[in-house]
Design an enzyme around this catalytic site. Structure first.
Site, PDB file in Angstrom:
ATOM      1  N   ARG A 392      11.480  10.454  57.148  1.00  0.00           N
ATOM      2  CA  ARG A 392      12.457  11.309  56.477  1.00  0.00           C
ATOM      3  C   ARG A 392      12.339  12.761  56.918  1.00  0.00           C
ATOM      4  O   ARG A 392      13.295  13.532  56.802  1.00  0.00           O
ATOM      5  CB  ARG A 392      12.299  11.190  54.963  1.00  0.00           C
ATOM      6  CG  ARG A 392      12.762   9.848  54.458  1.00  0.00           C
ATOM      7  CD  ARG A 392      12.155   9.521  53.107  1.00  0.00           C
ATOM      8  NE  ARG A 392      12.498   8.171  52.723  1.00  0.00           N
ATOM      9  CZ  ARG A 392      13.379   7.873  51.781  1.00  0.00           C
ATOM     10  NH1 ARG A 392      13.975   8.810  51.101  1.00  0.00           N
ATOM     11  NH2 ARG A 392      13.653   6.619  51.504  1.00  0.00           N
ATOM     12  N   GLU A 429      -1.088   8.554  50.134  1.00  0.00           N
ATOM     13  CA  GLU A 429      -1.213   8.455  48.675  1.00  0.00           C
ATOM     14  C   GLU A 429      -1.567   7.007  48.330  1.00  0.00           C
ATOM     15  O   GLU A 429      -2.208   6.718  47.349  1.00  0.00           O
ATOM     16  CB  GLU A 429       0.152   8.836  48.094  1.00  0.00           C
ATOM     17  CG  GLU A 429       0.181   9.239  46.664  1.00  0.00           C
ATOM     18  CD  GLU A 429       1.635   9.512  46.248  1.00  0.00           C
ATOM     19  OE1 GLU A 429       2.488   9.757  47.129  1.00  0.00           O
ATOM     20  OE2 GLU A 429       1.895   9.442  45.052  1.00  0.00           O
TER      21      GLU A 429
END
Ligand code: MRU
Length: 506
Positions: A392, A429
């Site tokens: 992205r 994450e």
């Protein structure tokens, strides 16, 4: 440079130089009536927005000493304020002086004198600030400055706005050349700017207004600096006709375009340039030059005295109090849009992870464009390459690279890039991964703005930064649409700068 005041009060008269006869003859005007003052303003014997403010205030003093009652003074004041409609300073000076009318003529004169003194101080402060900003924006040790119309001593209370910045730079040996546009039709540039620059021994070159774009295209100009007659609260600027095309050409050639003006030129009652009334002047100013007809008798003419430069084309407006970048996107509005067009997806891409999906922002062309411009504006010219992180980040990175006209470097997951690579392992994450970059894409003297859509733990961005430094280049900072502040990403990226267009604290 002369230290004579532009407009002085002498025993019931306003004393000033007639700006229409310069540079060839020095005609001193002694104005004792409001009618004569209006006539001098209308024919541009007294001109330049700040000087008009002082003249307007002194005109109210003239009237206050001559008229016994308040009412006729107010009528004179209204006529004075309307003598030239575009420069807000005229009405502003008139209104400030009128505010003291109830205290008597001496008080009105004291106010007018205070305006004149303030203007000198204010100009110097704005000019100094503008000179410092130009020093930051333009890397050359000596600058080639293009200016329009005349914004110097006689246009103000005695120092100058845009030309004041030039004087300041010259005093520090930072001027290579000043390009002065003629400023058709009344040639304030050819007559007054050239005269003032010559007097100050500042190197200068005169050009016809229509040569300015060519000078910019040829790379002969480092910055354009102009004054203003009225500034709307959205940053649109009214200034001498020909300012707008200069701003268009400066934007086209990525040359900084500065407006230098006192705060009093910002009209709090004017929200945008469309609300500014543009003075139309007589056909004769265009059909004749120095009294000689140059066209067919009776030729219809379009002769606006001013034009509007939209805020978007202005790099900065500099006043005595602040430096305002009116073309920068509205960051509060951008933050709202990022919030509105992003979604929170629970348990994605795996259970327990809350995923912030910013794809919705990419469906909004204006939000994407403004986001890119906001990031570019935040880093000004402090980066040479845009480094974007898969996947992205590529979208935002492309928009930023286009907005900055800088090369885009792709940081990809393992196995996607050919050639000699640098690679780094990093913690996600929710797991581990490898990022790679082509070594040749980031030169050792490069300075990278590293962009991605979201800053969460900072693992991805710090890995991208590591790739940059392993190539020998430096990191200017990071730019993201959204920072999830609770995950401590910015701390991890410290000491580098992080610009997040929206920050979520939850
Ligand atoms: O018609 P003029 O000569 O009064 O126009 C003057 C300008 O446009 C100046 O740029 C402006 O007043 C600023 S002067 C410091």
């Amino acid at each position: 440079m002369s230290t004579e005041p532009t407009l002085a009060w002498d025993d019931g008269a306003i004393v000033t130089l007639d700006q229409t006869t310069l540079p060839h003859s020095r005609t001193v005007l002694r104005i004792t009536t409001v009618d004569d003052l209006i006539e001098a303003i209308a024919r541009l014997a007294i001109r330049g927005a700040p000087a008009l403010g002082i003249a307007g205030a002194l005109g109210v003093a003239l009237s206050a000493y001559r008229q016994g009652a308040e009412e006729p003074v107010r009528r004179d004041a209204a006529r004075l304020a309307a003598a030239r409609p575009t420069a807000v300073n005229l009405a502003w000076g008139v209104s400030r002086a009128l505010g003291r009318l109830a205290e008597g003529a001496d008080a009105v004169l004291a106010e007018a004198t205070a305006i004149a003194e303030e203007d000198g101080r204010v100009n110097r402060a704005a000019a100094r600030r503008a000179a410092d900003l130009l020093g930051e924006l333009c890397p050359r040790p000596q600058l080639r400055v293009l200016t329009h119309c005349h914004t110097g001593r006689l246009a103000t209370g005695g120092w100058g706005t845009a030309l004041g910045a030039v004087h300041h730079l010259a005093a520090h040996d930072r001027i290579e050349m000043v390009f002065a546009t003629e400023t058709r039709p009344l040639l304030q540039g050819a007559r007054l700017t050239v005269w003032e620059l010559r007097d100050a021994a500042i190197p200068h070159r005169l050009l016809v207004d229509s040569a300015a774009a060519s000078a910019l295209a040829a790379g002969m100009v480092d910055c354009v600096v102009v004054g203003a007659d009225r500034i709307a609260t959205n940053g649109d600027v009214a200034n001498k006709i020909g300012t707008y095309p200069l701003a268009v050409a400066a934007a086209r050639h990525r040359v900084p375009f500065l407006v230098v003006a006192p705060e009093s030129t910002i009209d709090q009652d004017t929200p945008s340039g469309t609300a500014i009334s543009i003075e139309q002047r007589s056909d004769a100013e265009v059909t004749a030059v120095a009294g000689v007809d140059i066209t067919c008798a009776g030729t219809p003419v379009f002769n606006p005295a001013f034009d509007i430069t939209p805020a978007k084309l202005i790099t900065a407006i500099v006043t005595e109090d602040r430096t305002w970048f009116p073309g920068d996107p509205d960051t509060a509005d951008l933050a709202d849009q990022i919030d509105r067009f992003s979604a929170l997806v629970e348990n994605f891409p795996r259970p327990g992870v809350r995923f912030r999906d910013l794809a919705g922002v990419y469906t909004q062309p204006r939000a994407l464009r403004d986001a890119a411009h906001a990031l570019v504006a935040s880093y000004r010219d402090d980066f040479s390459h845009v480094v974007a992180v898969e996947a992205r980040g590529f979208v935002l990175g492309t928009a930023v690279a286009l907005a900055a006209e800088k090369p885009l470097v792709l940081v990809r997951k393992a196995g996607k890039l050919p050639g000699t690579l640098r690679s780094v392992n990093y913690d996600l994450e929710y797991g581990q991964d490898v990022l790679e970059v082509q070594e040749s894409a980031v030169p050792p003297d490069g300075r990278a703005l590293v962009v991605d859509d979201v800053l969460a733990t900072g693992g991805t961005l710090s890995a991208a930064a590591k790739l940059v430094t392993e190539c020998g280049a430096s990191v200017a900072g990071f730019g993201v649409l959204l920072e999830l502040a609770g995950l401590g990403g910015a701390r991890r990226l410290h000491p580098h700068r992080v610009v997040a267009l929206r920050t979520d604290v939850s």
